[in-house]
Design a protein around this motif. Structure first.
Motif, short mmCIF file in Angstrom:
data_model
loop_
_atom_site.label_atom_id
_atom_site.label_comp_id
_atom_site.label_asym_id
_atom_site.label_seq_id
_atom_site.Cartn_x
_atom_site.Cartn_y
_atom_site.Cartn_z
N ASP A 209 -3.89 4.56 8.46
CA ASP A 209 -2.88 4.81 7.44
C ASP A 209 -1.72 5.63 8.01
N SER B 266 -1.73 -3.33 7.32
CA SER B 266 -2.66 -2.72 6.36
C SER B 266 -3.74 -3.72 5.95
N VAL C 274 0.41 3.34 10.02
CA VAL C 274 1.25 2.47 9.19
C VAL C 274 2.47 3.23 8.69
N PRO D 180 0.82 -1.22 0.00
CA PRO D 180 0.00 0.00 0.00
C PRO D 180 0.86 1.27 0.00
N TYR E 1 -7.69 -3.44 6.64
CA TYR E 1 -8.66 -3.52 5.54
C TYR E 1 -9.70 -4.60 5.81
#
Length: 544
Positions: A385, A412, A388, A134, A416
């Protein structure tokens, strides 16, 4: 039949574009830019290769030969013109334990096996899985690597010869102080200033090369007593010679080198493919991931047989090349050839270059590599996010790149999955086609994360004798989804009621049919031209 299989396999292979200048037209101006960019990269490669050789606990020439061979081969056949490869710190910190326990010959054998594994990954086209990384992980990777490059330069601010190899890398050492420190800082600042100002004056010479040349000329002319490349180690040597690793060819050796080869291959490919993506974003051109895997593997196999420590793509040197105007294979080839010239005949001159000039170049690389906009982005993106980005940055600095990327992808993916698990809902209504039947219109994907939530949507006791589950806005994804459908069907079956599935997409239909859950295998078009109801066979996966 074998011919058909070979033809099918051949059709999947992408024929690489190995032209030296595939996009930029040939011209004297372009060649000049590429050669000067290659020279700049080669000058920056010297202290890096020497330092990483020290980290791995091997002779400096082992690192320099790796930088030359890996850089040359990947420049010739790599997937992204403009990338620079060579000996890297990410690999060196893994190698040090192997060299300390078993010696450098086992390292050469490991590098050969590492290369074979990377070639296999390229042939199997596993490089495409880098697409699963990602964007927050990419930002964390870039930031973390920028910090690692910065920290790696701190060793140049220590008195040459005072650092020791503890078996876990270079440590200790006496810091510069007083006048030597001030001179070092001043020359670093001067180099950075020249690199910053030079593009505003002229672009005839790459700014990093101008910075190195001016500061080196100043130091040599004035006879300033500052650390130089020669203080790290002598880089003088001959041509690399073919050398079969002197290790026993038995199972015990294979057991020793295999774990290291797997780790090195993974780290090398992850760093190379992420660098490939980064360079592609900067130049606006796509690269071939599978071709890069093959190139990295071939380069490491050759390097292992010619006394090199192996390597992978180098984000710092790649940034220097791109910022200096290098866009074709010529720059990478030139960098490797200049490095060989330094080793063979240019060592007396190169060893006089002050380390401060090269540190200044790398500091500008750090400034240009770090994604400063990530601070602004983190205030606007979802909290997970932002987490991360920070997580991958920290793990890259504290551990290594491969661990950081794997951790980032896992976190991630779990985030999700959790978000999608919360999305599954159902709208209930009376059926328009089955009198007295109740319809559950499922909304959201049905997979392992949402299986429990799916089961909680149904009120078996209150429902009529016939229930229709409509998957028009849902997808049946995995085995956990099949298990969930079967468990719900079993509850209705035990209650003496009938459950049917409607509006299965083609992939869902195939998945359920393969598992044996559908009572009727229909040839209808699942694109909703027909609304076919399927009964469910229970007991396939064990009921509850």
């Amino acid at each position: 039949m074998p011919r058909a299989l070979l033809a099918s396999f051949a059709s999947r292979l992408d024929y690489p574009d190995l032209r030296w200048m595939p996009d930029e037209g040939f011209s004297i101006g372009r060649i000049r830019i590429e050669l000067l960019s290659g020279l700049t990269v080669a000058l920056a490669l010297v202290p890096e290769a020497v330092a990483f050789a020290f980290v791995a606990g091997v002779h400096p020439l082992v690192g320099l030969y790796a930088a030359f061979l890996v850089g040359l081969i990947t420049a010739l056949i790599g997937g992204r013109p403009g990338m620079i490869s060579g000996a890297t710190g990410a690999l060196a910190v893994v190698m040090v334990a192997l060299v300390a326990q078993h010696g450098v010959e086992y390292l050469f054998a490991t590098v050969v096996l590492m290369g074979i594994l990377q070639v296999i990954a390229g042939v199997m086209q596993w490089g495409k899985f880098i697409r699963l990384v990602p964007h927050p992980v990419m930002l964390g990777f870039v930031n973390g690597l920028a910090i690692v490059i910065f920290l790696a330069q701190m060793g140049q601010f220590k008195v040459p010869g005072t650092m020791e190899n503890t078996g876990h890398g270079m440590s200790g050492g006496e810091w510069l102080s007083g006048t030597p420190l001030y001179m070092m800082l001043g020359l670093v600042a001067l180099t950075m200033a020249i690199i910053w100002v030079m593009p505003r004056i002229t672009r005839v010479i790459p700014a990093p090369l101008a910075g190195i040349a001016v500061v080196a000329g100043l130091v040599i002319a004035m006879g300033l007593d500052v650390p130089r490349v020669g203080d790290l180690a002598s880089i003088k040597g001959g041509l690399p010679s073919f050398h079969i690793p002197m290790v026993p060819l038995n199972w015990e050796t294979f057991e020793i080198i295999l774990p290291y080869a797997v780790i090195l291959a993974a780290i090398g490919l992850i760093e190379s493919l992420l660098t490939l993506n980064l360079v592609g974003e900067m130049t606006g051109k796509r690269g071939g991931a599978s071709q890069e895997c093959i190139a990295q593997g071939a380069a490491n196999v050759v390097t292992g047989f010619f006394g090199g420590m192996g390597g992978c793509a180098m984000i710092g040197q790649s940034m220097i090349n791109v910022k200096s105007g290098g866009r074709t294979r010529v720059a990478g080839i030139a960098a490797a050839m200049f490095l060989l010239i330094f080793i063979l005949v240019g060592s007396p001159l190169i060893e006089q270059i002050p380390l401060a000039a090269l540190v200044g170049v790398m500091f500008m690389v750090v400034i240009g590599t770090f994604a400063w906009n990530s601070f602004k982005i983190m205030r606007k993106v979802p909290l997970m996010d932002a987490f991360v980005i920070v997580l991958v940055t920290v793990v890259t600095v504290m551990e290594d790149l491969a661990v950081a990327v794997v951790v980032g992808v896992i976190v991630s993916a779990l985030a999700y999955a959790w978000n999608n698990a919360k999305r599954i809902t159902a709208i209930t209504r009376d059926s328009e086609t089955e009198e007295g039947a109740k319809v559950y219109e499922i909304d959201g994907p049905l997979f392992f994360g949402s299986a429990d939530g799916f089961a909680e949507l149904f009120t078996v006791k209150e429902d009529p004798d016939t229930v229709i589950v409509d998957f028009a806005r849902s997808r049946v994804v995995d085995q956990s989804a099949l298990q969930a459908i079967e468990a719900v069907a079993l509850k209705y079956e035990e209650a003496g009621k009938k459950i049917m599935l409607r509006h299965l997409t083609r992939d869902c239909h195939q998945l359920l049919t393969k598992a044996g859950h559908l009572m009727v295998d229909s040839d209808d078009d699942p694109d909703y031209a027909l609304a076919v109801d399927y009964s469910v066979r229970t007991g396939i996966l064990g009921g509850h």
